[in-house]
Motif scaffolding. Structure first.
Motif, mmCIF file in Angstrom:
data_model
loop_
_atom_site.group_PDB
_atom_site.id
_atom_site.type_symbol
_atom_site.label_atom_id
_atom_site.label_comp_id
_atom_site.label_asym_id
_atom_site.label_seq_id
_atom_site.Cartn_x
_atom_site.Cartn_y
_atom_site.Cartn_z
ATOM 1 N N GLU A 165 0.989 -1.201 -0.060
ATOM 2 C CA GLU A 165 -0.017 -0.159 -0.136
ATOM 3 C C GLU A 165 1.027 1.190 0.053
ATOM 4 O OE1 GLU A 165 -2.924 -0.119 -0.549
ATOM 5 O OE2 GLU A 165 -3.943 -1.785 0.467
ATOM 6 N N ALA A 166 0.303 2.374 -0.374
ATOM 7 C CA ALA A 166 1.181 3.522 -0.522
ATOM 8 C C ALA A 166 1.010 4.090 0.915
ATOM 9 C CB ALA A 166 0.494 4.550 -1.192
ATOM 10 N N CYS A 167 0.250 3.835 1.693
ATOM 11 C CA CYS A 167 0.384 4.150 3.271
ATOM 12 C C CYS A 167 1.591 3.793 3.740
ATOM 13 C CB CYS A 167 -1.027 3.738 3.928
ATOM 14 S SG CYS A 167 -1.006 4.042 5.647
ATOM 15 N N PRO A 168 2.434 4.500 4.431
ATOM 16 C CA PRO A 168 3.401 3.977 5.092
ATOM 17 C C PRO A 168 3.504 3.017 6.071
ATOM 18 C CG PRO A 168 3.014 6.400 5.707
ATOM 19 C CD PRO A 168 2.380 5.924 4.842
ATOM 20 N N MET A 169 2.205 2.913 6.936
ATOM 21 C CA MET A 169 1.980 1.974 7.901
ATOM 22 C C MET A 169 1.431 0.515 7.134
ATOM 23 S SD MET A 169 0.392 4.424 10.726
ATOM 24 C CE MET A 169 -0.833 5.657 9.641
ATOM 25 N N GLY A 170 1.090 0.830 5.908
ATOM 26 C CA GLY A 170 0.269 -0.312 5.396
ATOM 27 C C GLY A 170 -1.012 -0.644 5.838
ATOM 28 N N LEU A 171 -1.624 0.350 6.251
ATOM 29 C CA LEU A 171 -2.974 0.206 6.968
ATOM 30 C C LEU A 171 -4.108 0.979 5.824
ATOM 31 C CD1 LEU A 171 -2.241 1.110 10.632
ATOM 32 C CD2 LEU A 171 -2.400 -1.271 9.696
ATOM 33 N N ALA A 172 -3.830 2.097 5.684
ATOM 34 C CA ALA A 172 -5.013 2.676 4.909
ATOM 35 C C ALA A 172 -5.211 1.839 3.185
ATOM 36 C CB ALA A 172 -4.846 4.100 4.584
ATOM 37 N N PRO A 173 -6.220 1.537 2.916
ATOM 38 C CA PRO A 173 -6.353 1.235 1.576
ATOM 39 C C PRO A 173 -6.023 2.167 0.492
ATOM 40 C CG PRO A 173 -8.089 0.303 2.831
ATOM 41 C CD PRO A 173 -7.410 1.409 3.651
ATOM 42 N N THR A 174 -4.947 1.967 -0.021
ATOM 43 C CA THR A 174 -4.479 3.177 -1.273
ATOM 44 C C THR A 174 -4.262 2.372 -2.561
ATOM 45 O OG1 THR A 174 -2.312 2.726 -0.276
ATOM 46 C CG2 THR A 174 -3.519 4.617 0.336
#
Length: 325
Positions: A146-155
């Motif tokens: 994911e583009a989210c650095p935490m890998g949490l927000a669906p991107t």
């Protein structure tokens, strides 16, 4: 955070999302073709379902399908178990979107969908998930990260699902032979619909508003006709009512440069021959293109191409007011 850092973050996000779509593209196989075939053969509607961000993507996919000739709507899975499953008929096909393939709300409606006998297409990042195993066809939407650095927000995953939905819609559009005219019929209020549907006869001025004078009419009267009708032009007709010329503001200026006795000259002496016209059933966009090409602001309208007797007049201002441009 300075500007350079902000731009670095933005470019990184876009690169990750581009890589995600490229990854999904490389994994496309016969399953995608099977999904398109199922959608094409569906005798009912396409029902899209998904939770959270996947649900938002599902709404967009449903909208794109509907606007390109495939009846579709979005079903919220949480609302589905509280009665909205009644919206699904036996002839409908369901597309379920879930990156994990284990979304609780989607899992709860799967047994009912299967019991009703509806075909099921899964768009998921985990083809071996519960959703993937329950589907008739699985489209792999898995991305590396994911583009989210935490890998949490669906991107990147939602971008990939959205792109796959567009791919399905366009493939179906091609299979159905969906044309510009079809698109316009279901977008009548938009600028696109107006450009593809609005015809000259819809906005032209009728016969009672056409500025016309006879070839032998003196210019004093011709100028009055130009002024009173307000189009900056008058047509010139022969004894049979056939249009043989026109007089515009430009013709008046050129005539004044050549002669001081303009007032009592005949219209036939001042007019421009072969005035430009258009048929009444032509698209307004065609009329606009003709005006732009000849650098004019008005066209005489005829029943059909080749006719000589005008039945109306169209001015550039009418086109602008119509919202075509």
């Amino acid at each position: 955070m300075d500007e350079q850092r902000i731009l670095e973050i933005a470019k990184k996000v876009l690169r990750i999302e581009i890589e995600g779509i490229e990854s999904v593209c490389s994994k496309l196989n016969s399953n995608f073709a099977k999904a398109v075939e199922l959608l094409f053969k569906c005798r009912g509607r396409i029902v899209i379902t998904g939770m959270g961000k996947s649900g938002i993507v599902g709404k967009k996919i449903a909208s794109t399908l509907a606007s390109t000739g495939t009846p579709a709507f979005f079903l919220h899975p949480a609302e589905g178990v509280h009665g909205d499953l009644g919206m699904i008929s036996k002839e409908d096909l369901v597309i379920a979107i879930s990156n994990s393939g284990e979304t609780d709300e989607v899992m709860k409606i799967l047994p009912i969908i299967r019991r009703m006998g509806n075909k099921l297409i899964a768009i998921t990042g985990n083809p071996n998930s519960t959703l993937g195993k329950a589907a008739d066809v699985v489209i792999d939407a898995g991305v590396k990260e994911e583009a989210c650095p935490m890998g949490l927000a669906p991107t990147a995953s939602t971008t990939a699902s959205l792109a796959l939905g567009d791919a399905l819609a366009i493939a179906l559009l091609e299979m159905r032979g969906f044309k510009e005219e079809d698109f316009a019929l279901i977008h009548p209020a938009g600028a696109i619909g107006k450009r593809l549907l609005l015809r000259v006869e819809d906005i032209m001025h009728g016969s009672d508003r056409i500025p016309l004078v006879r070839a032998e009419t003196i210019m004093k009267e011709a100028i009055f006709e130009i002024t009173s009708k307000g189009f900056g032009i008058t047509g010139v007709v022969d004894d049979e009512g056939n249009l043989v010329g026109c007089i515009t503001d430009g013709d008046l200026r050129r005539a004044l440069e050549k002669s001081d006795d303009l007032w009592y000259r005949k219209a036939s002496e001042v007019m421009t021959r072969n005035p430009k016209g258009i048929e009444k059933d032509a698209l307004v966009t065609k009329a606009l293109n003709r005006m732009e090409y000849f650098k004019i602001t008005a066209l005489f309208v005829f029943e059909k191409e080749g006719d000589k007797k005008p039945i109306g007049i169209l001015h550039l201002h009418d086109i602008l007011r119509s919202g075509v441009v």
